[in-house]
Write a protein that holds these residues in place. Structure first.
Motif, PDB file in Angstrom:
ATOM      1  N   HIS A  17       0.820  -1.205   0.000  1.00 18.86           N
ATOM      2  CA  HIS A  17       0.000   0.000   0.000  1.00 18.86           C
ATOM      3  C   HIS A  17       0.856   1.257   0.000  1.00 18.86           C
ATOM      4  O   HIS A  17       0.704   2.125  -0.841  1.00 18.86           O
ATOM      5  CB  HIS A  17      -0.942   0.014   1.203  1.00 18.86           C
ATOM      6  CG  HIS A  17      -1.836   1.192   1.223  1.00 18.86           C
ATOM      7  ND1 HIS A  17      -1.522   2.353   1.888  1.00 18.86           N
ATOM      8  CD2 HIS A  17      -3.024   1.396   0.627  1.00 18.86           C
ATOM      9  CE1 HIS A  17      -2.491   3.223   1.707  1.00 18.86           C
ATOM     10  NE2 HIS A  17      -3.419   2.679   0.953  1.00 18.86           N
ATOM     11  N   HIS A  18       1.754   1.356   0.971  1.00 15.13           N
ATOM     12  CA  HIS A  18       2.666   2.495   1.009  1.00 15.13           C
ATOM     13  C   HIS A  18       3.931   2.131   1.762  1.00 15.13           C
ATOM     14  O   HIS A  18       3.995   1.109   2.430  1.00 15.13           O
ATOM     15  CB  HIS A  18       2.004   3.747   1.606  1.00 15.13           C
ATOM     16  CG  HIS A  18       1.718   3.692   3.067  1.00 15.13           C
ATOM     17  ND1 HIS A  18       0.532   3.215   3.593  1.00 15.13           N
ATOM     18  CD2 HIS A  18       2.463   4.082   4.137  1.00 15.13           C
ATOM     19  CE1 HIS A  18       0.556   3.303   4.917  1.00 15.13           C
ATOM     20  NE2 HIS A  18       1.723   3.826   5.271  1.00 15.13           N
ATOM     21  N   VAL A  19       4.942   2.966   1.591  1.00 17.13           N
ATOM     22  CA  VAL A  19       6.197   2.796   2.312  1.00 17.13           C
ATOM     23  C   VAL A  19       6.431   4.044   3.151  1.00 17.13           C
ATOM     24  O   VAL A  19       5.875   5.105   2.886  1.00 17.13           O
ATOM     25  CB  VAL A  19       7.398   2.563   1.361  1.00 17.13           C
ATOM     26  CG1 VAL A  19       7.231   1.258   0.608  1.00 17.13           C
ATOM     27  CG2 VAL A  19       7.599   3.723   0.413  1.00 17.13           C
ATOM     28  N   GLY A  20       7.259   3.908   4.158  1.00 21.42           N
ATOM     29  CA  GLY A  20       7.677   5.042   4.968  1.00 21.42           C
ATOM     30  C   GLY A  20       9.099   5.410   4.596  1.00 21.42           C
ATOM     31  O   GLY A  20      10.009   4.584   4.706  1.00 21.42           O
ATOM     32  N   LEU A  21       9.282   6.631   4.112  1.00 22.02           N
ATOM     33  CA  LEU A  21      10.594   7.092   3.656  1.00 22.02           C
ATOM     34  C   LEU A  21      11.236   8.017   4.671  1.00 22.02           C
ATOM     35  O   LEU A  21      10.578   8.924   5.195  1.00 22.02           O
ATOM     36  CB  LEU A  21      10.464   7.838   2.331  1.00 22.02           C
ATOM     37  CG  LEU A  21       9.943   7.048   1.138  1.00 22.02           C
ATOM     38  CD1 LEU A  21       9.741   7.963  -0.052  1.00 22.02           C
ATOM     39  CD2 LEU A  21      10.896   5.918   0.796  1.00 22.02           C
ATOM     40  N   ARG A  22      12.509   7.796   4.912  1.00 19.36           N
ATOM     41  CA  ARG A  22      13.285   8.713   5.738  1.00 19.36           C
ATOM     42  C   ARG A  22      13.893   9.779   4.832  1.00 19.36           C
ATOM     43  O   ARG A  22      13.870   9.663   3.614  1.00 19.36           O
ATOM     44  CB  ARG A  22      14.367   7.951   6.491  1.00 19.36           C
ATOM     45  CG  ARG A  22      13.756   6.993   7.506  1.00 19.36           C
ATOM     46  CD  ARG A  22      14.732   6.639   8.600  1.00 19.36           C
ATOM     47  NE  ARG A  22      14.069   5.850   9.622  1.00 19.36           N
ATOM     48  CZ  ARG A  22      14.339   4.570   9.876  1.00 19.36           C
ATOM     49  NH1 ARG A  22      15.280   3.951   9.181  1.00 19.36           N
ATOM     50  NH2 ARG A  22      13.693   3.937  10.817  1.00 19.36           N
ATOM     51  N   ASP A  23      14.438  10.825   5.420  1.00 17.40           N
ATOM     52  CA  ASP A  23      14.978  11.961   4.660  1.00 17.40           C
ATOM     53  C   ASP A  23      16.001  11.546   3.611  1.00 17.40           C
ATOM     54  O   ASP A  23      16.077  12.138   2.539  1.00 17.40           O
ATOM     55  CB  ASP A  23      15.604  12.995   5.601  1.00 17.40           C
ATOM     56  CG  ASP A  23      14.555  13.717   6.421  1.00 17.40           C
ATOM     57  OD1 ASP A  23      13.383  13.766   5.989  1.00 17.40           O
ATOM     58  OD2 ASP A  23      14.895  14.227   7.493  1.00 17.40           O
ATOM     59  N   GLU A  24      16.806  10.534   3.909  1.00 14.11           N
ATOM     60  CA  GLU A  24      17.851  10.093   2.983  1.00 14.11           C
ATOM     61  C   GLU A  24      17.292   9.237   1.846  1.00 14.11           C
ATOM     62  O   GLU A  24      18.042   8.755   1.010  1.00 14.11           O
ATOM     63  CB  GLU A  24      18.918   9.262   3.716  1.00 14.11           C
ATOM     64  CG  GLU A  24      19.418   9.813   5.024  1.00 14.11           C
ATOM     65  CD  GLU A  24      18.496   9.520   6.209  1.00 14.11           C
ATOM     66  OE1 GLU A  24      17.992   8.391   6.362  1.00 14.11           O
ATOM     67  OE2 GLU A  24      18.256  10.452   6.990  1.00 14.11           O
TER      68      GLU A  24
END
Length: 87
Positions: A40-47
């Motif tokens: 469904h979705h992913v969680g992205l960090r700043d990098e």
């Protein structure tokens, strides 16, 4: 990366994925031609690193999956920003 599940028989379960990119379906090959969960979705960090991947039962509406993810505090727990996956 952590795989998080919404709906279905393993609702609210988690497991570690040892991959660079999460598969579009989990499990990837059920043998029956029907996936049990879709990415469904992913969680992205700043990098740009993927911290978590949310898999949902195919019958769940996007809004419901997003609401459950917010209720379970996945973004703050993993210090990441949700990004929807194209279907």
């Amino acid at each position: 990366m952590r795989a998080l599940f919404v709906g279905g028989t393993v609702d609210n379960s988690e497991l570690d994925l040892s991959v660079d990119r999460p598969p579009l379906h989990y499990p990837e090959n059920t043998g029956g031609g029907h996936s049990r969960y879709r990415l469904h979705h992913v969680g992205l960090r700043d990098e740009g690193e993927i911290a978590y991947a949310v898999y949902a039962s195919p019958e769940l509406a996007d809004e419901m999956v997003s609401n459950v993810s917010d209720e379970r505090r996945y973004p703050s727990r993993f210090q990441a920003t949700p990004a929807l996956m194209a279907r």
